[in-house]
Design a protein around this motif. Structure first.
Motif, mmCIF file in Angstrom:
data_model
loop_
_atom_site.group_PDB
_atom_site.id
_atom_site.type_symbol
_atom_site.label_atom_id
_atom_site.label_comp_id
_atom_site.label_asym_id
_atom_site.label_seq_id
_atom_site.Cartn_x
_atom_site.Cartn_y
_atom_site.Cartn_z
ATOM 1 N N ASN A 280 32.896 46.325 33.608
ATOM 2 C CA ASN A 280 31.530 46.323 33.083
ATOM 3 C C ASN A 280 30.951 47.729 33.213
ATOM 4 O O ASN A 280 30.598 48.165 34.305
ATOM 5 N N ASN A 282 28.201 48.738 31.823
ATOM 6 C CA ASN A 282 26.737 48.693 31.801
ATOM 7 C C ASN A 282 26.241 48.765 33.243
ATOM 8 O O ASN A 282 26.487 47.852 34.029
ATOM 9 N N GLY A 286 24.854 42.555 34.402
ATOM 10 C CA GLY A 286 26.068 41.919 33.910
ATOM 11 C C GLY A 286 25.701 40.656 33.171
ATOM 12 O O GLY A 286 24.628 40.563 32.565
ATOM 13 N N GLY A 312 26.864 44.382 37.537
ATOM 14 C CA GLY A 312 26.873 45.790 37.168
ATOM 15 C C GLY A 312 26.940 46.753 38.336
ATOM 16 O O GLY A 312 26.826 46.384 39.504
#
Length: 395
Positions: A280, A282, A286, A312
């Motif tokens: 992930n 980002n 998440g 995240g």
């Protein structure tokens, strides 16, 4: 005393509301009406809450069917982390340690007693668990089929890790050698003969080794080494056939996992491969607790994997920064933590995560109480004004 009840609740009492120990709700009351708030900790806590909510919202958009589970898990994590805001300046550590010694002794007696029932009368054991711990019912028949003792957990590995954390508590509050011996023998017996957990056995061995290498005073190392060897020899002399059975069961489990296509460690290697291919990136959120892989529910068997995919990068860093203490007195707890963190779970289970957070804060604030003797009182020529009470800070 609430902090003693908190440990008792996590260790043995059944879960009540939303599969969460009741003491977490009592903790919330203490925090709301008489909490102690540190600016740094509060800032990190708010960041975690915001990321949790963003992840729940993102999960509701992408996988709407599991939004309630995501919200429940987020709320449970917030309740556990509320331990950081308990006003520890009010704690009488001498009284707390006395209570904890009694609770830990009773816990080990309780677990050993149920394990004996599990061995000699599985039907009685099943009825007891179904009556007292209905939250364990979903996997009870499977665990009985494989002769794995799980107590109030669905996963026997979790019981193994709970015993390891309990043993760390025994070491942290400087219990008597008799209680240490009883706790260590009980832990190794249940882990090997009951849970059959490879991860818990590794964590326990690391805890014992690191405690001996780093924590035990140089003058006492030989005494502890002899003590450990005698305990191990006694265990092997009594349970050699059972230990051989343990290795046979491990071989059978590996064969079953291979036949099922799970591969190494119940498929953990494949889960790590999937993670590295789907990190992930980002940093802000998440998809929440519930994860999917190829349209099916994904259980990562690793908190490290789950935290990244579910919440995240910022969440991971902020959460671990709350526990940024690596002094000698924390080392044993960290070794107990990182094995399940990497290959199973601590954060995913709120008995385990609760006892870890509790142990961390207890070692932080109560370490001086057990690591150095109280100074002898000396007469004062004249009375002096009492100092203002110290307000503990987690910064």
């Amino acid at each position: 005393m609430f902090l003693a009840f908190f440990v008792l609740d996590i260790l043995v009492l059944p879960k009540l509301f939303f599969s969460t120990p009741f003491s977490y709700y009592l903790l919330l009351v203490f925090v709301v009406f008489n909490g102690s708030f540190n600016y740094r900790v509060l800032t990190k806590f708010l960041i975690l809450v915001i990321v949790l909510l963003l992840s729940v919202l993102n999960g509701a958009i992408s996988i709407s069917v599991e939004s309630l589970e995501n919200l429940k898990r987020a709320a449970q994590m917030v309740l556990v982390l509320s331990l950081f805001f308990f006003d520890w300046k009010l704690v009488d550590f001498s009284l707390l340690y006395f209570s904890l010694r009694n609770i830990l002794f009773a816990f080990y007696v309780y677990v050993i007693s149920l394990f004996i029932i599990f061995i000699v009368a599985p039907g009685v054991y099943e009825n007891v668990i179904l009556s007292v711990y209905p939250e364990a019912s979903s996997m009870l028949s499977v665990n009985l089929m494989y002769s794995r003792f799980s107590l109030h957990f669905t996963d026997p590995n979790s019981l193994g890790y709970l015993l390891v954390f309990s043993f760390v508590l025994v070491l942290s509050i400087r219990c008597s050698m008799a209680l240490k011996a009883f706790a260590s023998l009980s832990t190794i017996i249940i882990i090997i003969l009951g849970t059959q957990s490879r991860g818990a056995l590794l964590a326990f061995m690391l805890v014992v080794l690191v405690h001996w290498l780093i924590v035990v005073n140089r003058n006492d190392k030989f005494k502890y080494l002899v003590f450990t060897i005698l305990c191990l020899a006694a265990f092997l002399a009594i349970y050699m056939e059972a230990v051989q059975l343990y290795f046979e069961l491990m071989a059978q489990r590996s064969k079953i996992e291979e036949d099922m296509g799970a591969g190494l460690g119940g498929g953990r290697l494949d889960k790590w491969r999937y993670f590295f291919n789907n990190i992930n990136i980002n940093p802000f959120f998440g998809s929440g607790y519930y994860l999917e892989m190829d349209g099916h529910k994904f259980k990562p068997h690793s908190d490290f994997i789950r935290l990244n995919l579910s919440y995240g990068f910022i969440f991971c860093v902020t959460l671990l920064s709350l526990f940024g203490q690596f002094k000698k007195r924390f080392v044993v707890l960290w070794f107990a933590f990182f094995v399940p963190f990497l290959v199973n779970t601590v954060i995913d289970d709120f008995r385990l995560f609760g006892i870890f957070v509790y142990s961390f804060i207890l070692i932080k604030f109560g370490g001086d109480c057990v690591s150095s003797p109280s100074p002898s009182p000396s007469p004062s020529p004249s009375p002096s004004p009492s100092p203002s009470p110290r307000r503990f800070s987690l910064s």
